[in-house]
Design a protein around this motif. Structure first.
Motif, PDB file in Angstrom:
ATOM      1  N   VAL A 170       0.840  -1.196   0.000  1.00  0.00           N
ATOM      2  CA  VAL A 170       0.000   0.000   0.000  1.00  0.00           C
ATOM      3  C   VAL A 170       0.878   1.250   0.000  1.00  0.00           C
ATOM      4  O   VAL A 170       2.063   1.209   0.331  1.00  0.00           O
ATOM      5  N   VAL A 171       0.269   2.347  -0.395  1.00  0.00           N
ATOM      6  CA  VAL A 171       0.902   3.659  -0.313  1.00  0.00           C
ATOM      7  C   VAL A 171       0.074   4.497   0.658  1.00  0.00           C
ATOM      8  O   VAL A 171      -1.134   4.666   0.459  1.00  0.00           O
ATOM      9  N   ARG A 172       0.716   4.979   1.700  1.00  0.00           N
ATOM     10  CA  ARG A 172       0.034   5.843   2.666  1.00  0.00           C
ATOM     11  C   ARG A 172       0.073   7.277   2.144  1.00  0.00           C
ATOM     12  O   ARG A 172       1.138   7.823   1.895  1.00  0.00           O
ATOM     13  N   LEU A 173      -1.086   7.869   1.990  1.00  0.00           N
ATOM     14  CA  LEU A 173      -1.194   9.264   1.566  1.00  0.00           C
ATOM     15  C   LEU A 173      -1.365  10.094   2.826  1.00  0.00           C
ATOM     16  O   LEU A 173      -2.444  10.161   3.407  1.00  0.00           O
ATOM     17  N   ARG A 174      -0.274  10.752   3.244  1.00  0.00           N
ATOM     18  CA  ARG A 174      -0.240  11.390   4.560  1.00  0.00           C
ATOM     19  C   ARG A 174      -0.719  12.830   4.541  1.00  0.00           C
ATOM     20  O   ARG A 174      -0.887  13.436   5.596  1.00  0.00           O
ATOM     21  N   GLN A 175      -0.943  13.375   3.372  1.00  0.00           N
ATOM     22  CA  GLN A 175      -1.497  14.719   3.233  1.00  0.00           C
ATOM     23  C   GLN A 175      -2.563  14.702   2.152  1.00  0.00           C
ATOM     24  O   GLN A 175      -2.581  13.810   1.301  1.00  0.00           O
ATOM     25  N   CYS A 176      -3.459  15.680   2.222  1.00  0.00           N
ATOM     26  CA  CYS A 176      -4.488  15.815   1.183  1.00  0.00           C
ATOM     27  C   CYS A 176      -4.610  17.291   0.826  1.00  0.00           C
ATOM     28  O   CYS A 176      -4.822  18.122   1.713  1.00  0.00           O
ATOM     29  N   PRO A 177      -4.475  17.628  -0.439  1.00  0.00           N
ATOM     30  CA  PRO A 177      -4.583  19.028  -0.848  1.00  0.00           C
ATOM     31  C   PRO A 177      -6.007  19.562  -0.791  1.00  0.00           C
ATOM     32  O   PRO A 177      -6.229  20.748  -0.997  1.00  0.00           O
ATOM     33  N   MET A 178      -6.978  18.677  -0.504  1.00  0.00           N
ATOM     34  CA  MET A 178      -8.383  19.095  -0.452  1.00  0.00           C
ATOM     35  C   MET A 178      -9.096  18.439   0.713  1.00  0.00           C
ATOM     36  O   MET A 178     -10.207  17.954   0.576  1.00  0.00           O
ATOM     37  N   LEU A 179      -8.492  18.432   1.866  1.00  0.00           N
ATOM     38  CA  LEU A 179      -9.006  17.646   2.993  1.00  0.00           C
ATOM     39  C   LEU A 179     -10.412  18.069   3.399  1.00  0.00           C
ATOM     40  O   LEU A 179     -11.293  17.228   3.574  1.00  0.00           O
ATOM     41  N   ASP A 180     -10.636  19.369   3.568  1.00  0.00           N
ATOM     42  CA  ASP A 180     -11.954  19.831   4.014  1.00  0.00           C
ATOM     43  C   ASP A 180     -13.047  19.441   3.030  1.00  0.00           C
ATOM     44  O   ASP A 180     -14.121  18.959   3.416  1.00  0.00           O
ATOM     45  N   VAL A 181     -12.794  19.665   1.738  1.00  0.00           N
ATOM     46  CA  VAL A 181     -13.800  19.339   0.722  1.00  0.00           C
ATOM     47  C   VAL A 181     -13.962  17.832   0.597  1.00  0.00           C
ATOM     48  O   VAL A 181     -15.069  17.330   0.379  1.00  0.00           O
ATOM     49  N   ALA A 182     -12.884  17.082   0.754  1.00  0.00           N
ATOM     50  CA  ALA A 182     -12.966  15.618   0.669  1.00  0.00           C
ATOM     51  C   ALA A 182     -13.840  15.055   1.781  1.00  0.00           C
ATOM     52  O   ALA A 182     -14.567  14.072   1.575  1.00  0.00           O
ATOM     53  N   ARG A 183     -13.782  15.638   2.971  1.00  0.00           N
ATOM     54  CA  ARG A 183     -14.644  15.162   4.059  1.00  0.00           C
ATOM     55  C   ARG A 183     -16.105  15.456   3.772  1.00  0.00           C
ATOM     56  O   ARG A 183     -16.984  14.670   4.116  1.00  0.00           O
ATOM     57  N   ARG A 184     -16.374  16.578   3.115  1.00  0.00           N
ATOM     58  CA  ARG A 184     -17.767  16.934   2.806  1.00  0.00           C
ATOM     59  C   ARG A 184     -18.297  16.149   1.616  1.00  0.00           C
ATOM     60  O   ARG A 184     -19.459  15.749   1.607  1.00  0.00           O
ATOM     61  N   HIS A 185     -17.441  15.947   0.607  1.00  0.00           N
ATOM     62  CA  HIS A 185     -17.905  15.304  -0.631  1.00  0.00           C
ATOM     63  C   HIS A 185     -16.915  14.229  -1.080  1.00  0.00           C
ATOM     64  O   HIS A 185     -16.288  14.348  -2.137  1.00  0.00           O
ATOM     65  N   PRO A 186     -16.762  13.150  -0.311  1.00  0.00           N
ATOM     66  CA  PRO A 186     -15.813  12.105  -0.726  1.00  0.00           C
ATOM     67  C   PRO A 186     -16.199  11.439  -2.035  1.00  0.00           C
ATOM     68  O   PRO A 186     -15.335  10.996  -2.780  1.00  0.00           O
ATOM     69  N   GLU A 187     -17.504  11.401  -2.339  1.00  0.00           N
ATOM     70  CA  GLU A 187     -17.949  10.773  -3.580  1.00  0.00           C
ATOM     71  C   GLU A 187     -17.460  11.542  -4.794  1.00  0.00           C
ATOM     72  O   GLU A 187     -17.425  11.002  -5.905  1.00  0.00           O
ATOM     73  N   VAL A 188     -17.070  12.797  -4.591  1.00  0.00           N
ATOM     74  CA  VAL A 188     -16.517  13.612  -5.673  1.00  0.00           C
ATOM     75  C   VAL A 188     -14.994  13.612  -5.614  1.00  0.00           C
ATOM     76  O   VAL A 188     -14.310  13.161  -6.527  1.00  0.00           O
ATOM     77  N   VAL A 189     -14.456  14.124  -4.524  1.00  0.00           N
ATOM     78  CA  VAL A 189     -13.014  14.342  -4.433  1.00  0.00           C
ATOM     79  C   VAL A 189     -12.237  13.029  -4.446  1.00  0.00           C
ATOM     80  O   VAL A 189     -11.258  12.872  -5.188  1.00  0.00           O
ATOM     81  N   CYS A 190     -12.643  12.084  -3.611  1.00  0.00           N
ATOM     82  CA  CYS A 190     -11.890  10.822  -3.522  1.00  0.00           C
ATOM     83  C   CYS A 190     -11.994  10.017  -4.805  1.00  0.00           C
ATOM     84  O   CYS A 190     -11.048   9.326  -5.193  1.00  0.00           O
ATOM     85  N   ARG A 191     -13.139  10.109  -5.485  1.00  0.00           N
ATOM     86  CA  ARG A 191     -13.279   9.407  -6.760  1.00  0.00           C
ATOM     87  C   ARG A 191     -12.381  10.025  -7.832  1.00  0.00           C
ATOM     88  O   ARG A 191     -11.827   9.320  -8.669  1.00  0.00           O
ATOM     89  N   VAL A 192     -12.255  11.345  -7.803  1.00  0.00           N
ATOM     90  CA  VAL A 192     -11.332  11.993  -8.737  1.00  0.00           C
ATOM     91  C   VAL A 192      -9.903  11.532  -8.478  1.00  0.00           C
ATOM     92  O   VAL A 192      -9.144  11.225  -9.395  1.00  0.00           O
ATOM     93  N   HIS A 193      -9.531  11.463  -7.194  1.00  0.00           N
ATOM     94  CA  HIS A 193      -8.176  11.042  -6.853  1.00  0.00           C
ATOM     95  C   HIS A 193      -7.923   9.586  -7.235  1.00  0.00           C
ATOM     96  O   HIS A 193      -6.829   9.243  -7.698  1.00  0.00           O
ATOM     97  N   LEU A 194      -8.918   8.726  -7.049  1.00  0.00           N
ATOM     98  CA  LEU A 194      -8.764   7.333  -7.463  1.00  0.00           C
ATOM     99  C   LEU A 194      -8.610   7.247  -8.985  1.00  0.00           C
ATOM    100  O   LEU A 194      -7.734   6.540  -9.499  1.00  0.00           O
ATOM    101  N   GLY A 195      -9.461   7.978  -9.708  1.00  0.00           N
ATOM    102  CA  GLY A 195      -9.344   7.989 -11.158  1.00  0.00           C
ATOM    103  C   GLY A 195      -8.017   8.555 -11.620  1.00  0.00           C
ATOM    104  O   GLY A 195      -7.439   8.088 -12.606  1.00  0.00           O
ATOM    105  N   LEU A 196      -7.519   9.554 -10.907  1.00  0.00           N
ATOM    106  CA  LEU A 196      -6.208  10.135 -11.216  1.00  0.00           C
ATOM    107  C   LEU A 196      -5.121   9.067 -11.211  1.00  0.00           C
ATOM    108  O   LEU A 196      -4.312   8.970 -12.144  1.00  0.00           O
TER     109      LEU A 196
END
Length: 229
Positions: A170-196
């Motif tokens: 695994v790769v531990r991602l220890r920082q997030c450039p969009m942490l606040d928005v990711a907590r509110r909308h993980p279905e958007v932000v986290c999916r973009v990051h996975l697709g990235l």
């Protein structure tokens, strides 16, 4: 698996690269003031003149940037009698960087996509894959010129401010450039990051199948599972 039903203390910390969350929350006017700052302190009057603002308006924005941790305030070198005025400079490593620009755009995208509904997760994954493919260039090979898909993923994630720690499988991602928005909308932000990640792997000659992002998986990190390992 993108699941954020965790204690809010779990997951990565905000990205320090460009202070993206802080930059993303700025108004257009305050971002403009930030962009005018240099590493050498400048007076309020000089900055107000440069920006075409009233001195009091400039002071309000500058003090707001100091409070947000994006700017530094210090006494200027005396040039005559009386106490020298305050000078303002950008904090080293901070600015309206590409990470900050990304955070601002993604914040708007997240709010809009969440409000529209539909196949948000699928749409965001496709958007992320296209973004990832576009980011791959000369980084797709190692120093010997051999294809290095996973190294390319780590390079891209590091550039974007995720502070990846590579610990197979695994790769531990220890920082997030969009942490606040990711907590509110993980279905958007986290999916973009996975697709990235999938897009980067595909463009770098790797296998994007089986890649998974476990959001807010543990205290201090999200976990990226690279299926090809």
């Amino acid at each position: 698996m993108i699941d954020v039903e965790k204690n809010e203390a779990w997951g990565p910390r905000p990205s320090r690269t460009g202070m993206a969350d802080a930059v993303a929350s700025l108004s257009a006017q305050r971002r403009r003031v930030l962009e005018a700052l240099d590493e050498e302190p400048r007076s309020i009057a000089a900055l107000a003149q440069l920006l075409g603002l009233h001195v009091n308006t400039a002071r309000e924005h500058l003090d707001g940037l100091v409070d947000a941790g994006l700017a530094l305030r210090s006494r200027l070198t005396p040039t005559g009698r009386g106490r020298p005025g305050w000078g303002y400079a950008v904090r080293p490593g901070v600015g309206a960087s590409s990470v900050g620009e990304y955070a601002s755009l993604a914040a708007v995208l997240a709010e809009h996509a969440a409000a529209q509904g539909g196949d948000v997760a699928g749409d965001m994954a496709r958007l992320g894959r296209g973004w990832g493919r576009g980011l791959v260039g000369s980084r797709a090979t190692d120093q010997d010129g051999e294809p290095d898909p996973e190294g390319t993923v780590l390079d891209v994630l590091d550039t974007l401010g995720f502070d990846p720690e590579d610990r197979p499988p695994v790769v531990r991602l220890r920082q997030c450039p969009m942490l606040d928005v990711a907590r509110r909308h993980p279905e958007v932000v986290c999916r973009v990051h996975l697709g990235l990640v999938e897009g980067v792997l595909e463009a770098a000659g790797g296998d994007p199948h089986g890649v998974d992002l476990e959001a807010f998986a543990e205290p201090g990190a999200c976990l990226l599972h690279l299926g090809g390992r």
